[in-house]
Write a protein that holds these residues in place. Structure first.
Motif, PDB file in Angstrom:
ATOM      1  N   PRO A 110       0.826  -1.226   0.000  1.00  0.00           N
ATOM      2  CA  PRO A 110       0.000   0.000   0.000  1.00  0.00           C
ATOM      3  C   PRO A 110       0.850   1.261   0.000  1.00  0.00           C
ATOM      4  O   PRO A 110       1.824   1.362   0.748  1.00  0.00           O
ATOM      5  N   LYS A 111       0.495   2.216  -0.854  1.00  0.00           N
ATOM      6  CA  LYS A 111       1.189   3.506  -0.863  1.00  0.00           C
ATOM      7  C   LYS A 111       0.727   4.374   0.303  1.00  0.00           C
ATOM      8  O   LYS A 111       1.526   5.056   0.942  1.00  0.00           O
ATOM      9  N   LYS A 112      -0.583   4.365   0.564  1.00  0.00           N
ATOM     10  CA  LYS A 112      -1.156   5.084   1.696  1.00  0.00           C
ATOM     11  C   LYS A 112      -2.046   4.114   2.462  1.00  0.00           C
ATOM     12  O   LYS A 112      -3.231   3.959   2.146  1.00  0.00           O
ATOM     13  N   PRO A 113      -1.497   3.428   3.466  1.00  0.00           N
ATOM     14  CA  PRO A 113      -2.266   2.406   4.177  1.00  0.00           C
ATOM     15  C   PRO A 113      -3.546   2.950   4.789  1.00  0.00           C
ATOM     16  O   PRO A 113      -3.589   4.065   5.315  1.00  0.00           O
ATOM     17  N   THR A 114      -4.601   2.159   4.717  1.00  0.00           N
ATOM     18  CA  THR A 114      -5.867   2.504   5.350  1.00  0.00           C
ATOM     19  C   THR A 114      -5.884   1.967   6.782  1.00  0.00           C
ATOM     20  O   THR A 114      -5.079   1.100   7.137  1.00  0.00           O
ATOM     21  N   PRO A 115      -6.813   2.447   7.623  1.00  0.00           N
ATOM     22  CA  PRO A 115      -6.932   1.869   8.970  1.00  0.00           C
ATOM     23  C   PRO A 115      -7.171   0.365   8.936  1.00  0.00           C
ATOM     24  O   PRO A 115      -6.625  -0.366   9.776  1.00  0.00           O
ATOM     25  N   ALA A 116      -7.968  -0.118   7.971  1.00  0.00           N
ATOM     26  CA  ALA A 116      -8.224  -1.560   7.874  1.00  0.00           C
ATOM     27  C   ALA A 116      -6.942  -2.316   7.544  1.00  0.00           C
ATOM     28  O   ALA A 116      -6.690  -3.407   8.079  1.00  0.00           O
ATOM     29  N   GLN A 117      -6.117  -1.760   6.671  1.00  0.00           N
ATOM     30  CA  GLN A 117      -4.848  -2.407   6.348  1.00  0.00           C
ATOM     31  C   GLN A 117      -3.898  -2.374   7.537  1.00  0.00           C
ATOM     32  O   GLN A 117      -3.143  -3.328   7.764  1.00  0.00           O
ATOM     33  N   CYS A 118      -3.963  -1.301   8.324  1.00  0.00           N
ATOM     34  CA  CYS A 118      -3.141  -1.241   9.528  1.00  0.00           C
ATOM     35  C   CYS A 118      -3.540  -2.337  10.519  1.00  0.00           C
ATOM     36  O   CYS A 118      -2.682  -2.967  11.154  1.00  0.00           O
ATOM     37  N   ARG A 119      -4.850  -2.574  10.637  1.00  0.00           N
ATOM     38  CA  ARG A 119      -5.281  -3.658  11.512  1.00  0.00           C
ATOM     39  C   ARG A 119      -4.786  -5.008  10.991  1.00  0.00           C
ATOM     40  O   ARG A 119      -4.292  -5.837  11.748  1.00  0.00           O
ATOM     41  N   GLY A 120      -4.910  -5.217   9.681  1.00  0.00           N
ATOM     42  CA  GLY A 120      -4.420  -6.459   9.092  1.00  0.00           C
ATOM     43  C   GLY A 120      -2.930  -6.628   9.264  1.00  0.00           C
ATOM     44  O   GLY A 120      -2.440  -7.744   9.506  1.00  0.00           O
TER      45      GLY A 120
END
Length: 326
Positions: A110-120
């Protein structure tokens, strides 16, 4: 561009003869990364990554890195798995460099991680720590606190050129870390990635799909790995305002994802602000060294150390894990 060693067609063909991977169909350099030469390799049997280890990597550490990935793959954790040659060995020589072929991992960084990606990512990091809990090989952290004063030596004048008052901030941070270092020795320890930036994690959409690039992996406090991720994933760059802001939603999701798999011990939660400061300091210092030592015209452009000076200033104001949204 992270291709320092060129591989000729003849050398590649001879190298592949040592494997049961078929003939090469496609072979091209990969621009990402700064430590080694990486190539995308497609053969008649599948897709792979070929890595040639450059001089910055200690050859004595390579069995550790290979063993770590073999251990993770054996536990079903998604990471590049070293491919064994016909003689049963993964490590070989190519164009005068140690080299290894690993399996291809599906996904995008991810270039700009989302909160959901941060949780993952938090969940994935904790899964990795659990999978490595019985990994018996060890490696000291060569870029741990004992190395930081050496990295800082001779850099204060250059730091002042970047930002007035910066050298004093670094001096104070080094003193704080030195005084608190014994506390980190009581934290749960194990094998950590130590460089888990967004370009070293893969996702399929919002879903975590794996981790790559374990060449800074070492034995250290597990919570320090989480602190590195807070620095790398939970800050937003706002160039229009000249600021780098902590994103509480991303940080909270990262920590929550981690604790959904491996809850932090009370001592780890208490130490999180100190560990986050240490992580910011570590990446500031290594970026500072690259910033001042990389010659003009080099293929690899050094990253600006000020990003991590800003993170360090933020962490120095945080007094508890709750300050990160935990």
């Amino acid at each position: 561009m992270a291709v320092y060693t060129q591989v000729s067609d003849d050398a590649l063909a001879a190298f592949l003869e040592e494997y049961d991977l078929g003939k090469a169909l496609s072979f091209k350099g990969i621009a990402e990364g700064v430590e080694n030469s990486n190539y995308y390799l497609e053969t008649t049997t599948g897709r792979f990554i070929l890595t040639l280890f450059e001089k910055r990597v200690d050859a004595d550490d390579l069995p550790y890195f290979i063993g770590l990935k073999q251990h993770l793959a054996g536990k079903g954790f998604p990471c590049p798995e070293p491919i064994l040659a016909k003689d049963g060995k993964a490590l070989r020589m190519l164009e005068g460099r140690p080299a290894v072929i690993v399996s291809f991992l599906e996904g995008l960084s991810p270039k700009k991680p989302t909160p959901a990606q941060c949780r993952g990512l938090g969940e994935g990091l904790a899964r990795m720590h659990v999978a490595l809990s019985d990994f018996e090989m060890t490696r000291p952290n060569s870029l741990g606190p004992s190395a930081w004063p050496r990295l800082w030596t001779g850099q204060s004048d250059e730091a002042e050129k970047l930002q007035p008052g910066l050298s004093g901030l670094i001096d104070e941070a080094l003193a704080d870390i030195s005084e608190a270092k014994p506390q980190s020795l009581i934290l749960p320890r194990g094998t950590i990635h130590a460089d888990l930036f967004p370009d070293n994690a893969f996702f399929l959409g919002e879903d975590f799909s794996g981790i790559i690039d374990f060449y800074f992996a070492c034995t250290d406090a597990l919570a320090y790995d989480l602190a590195i991720c807070l620095n790398a994933w939970a800050f937003d760059d706002n160039p229009g305002r000249g600021a780098i802001d902590y994103n509480y939603s991303k940080g909270a999701n990262l920590i929550a994802g981690y604790e959904s798999v491996r809850p932090l011990a009370p001592a780890e939660r208490d130490a999180l602000p100190l560990l986050a400061r240490g992580a910011a300091l570590r990446f500031f210092l290594t970026r500072m060294v690259d910033w001042t030592s990389t010659p003009e015209g080099a293929l690899v452009k050094p990253k600006n150390p000020l990003e991590y000076a800003g993170r360090l200033a933020f962490h120095r104001k945080v007094t508890s894990a709750e300050g990160y949204g935990a």
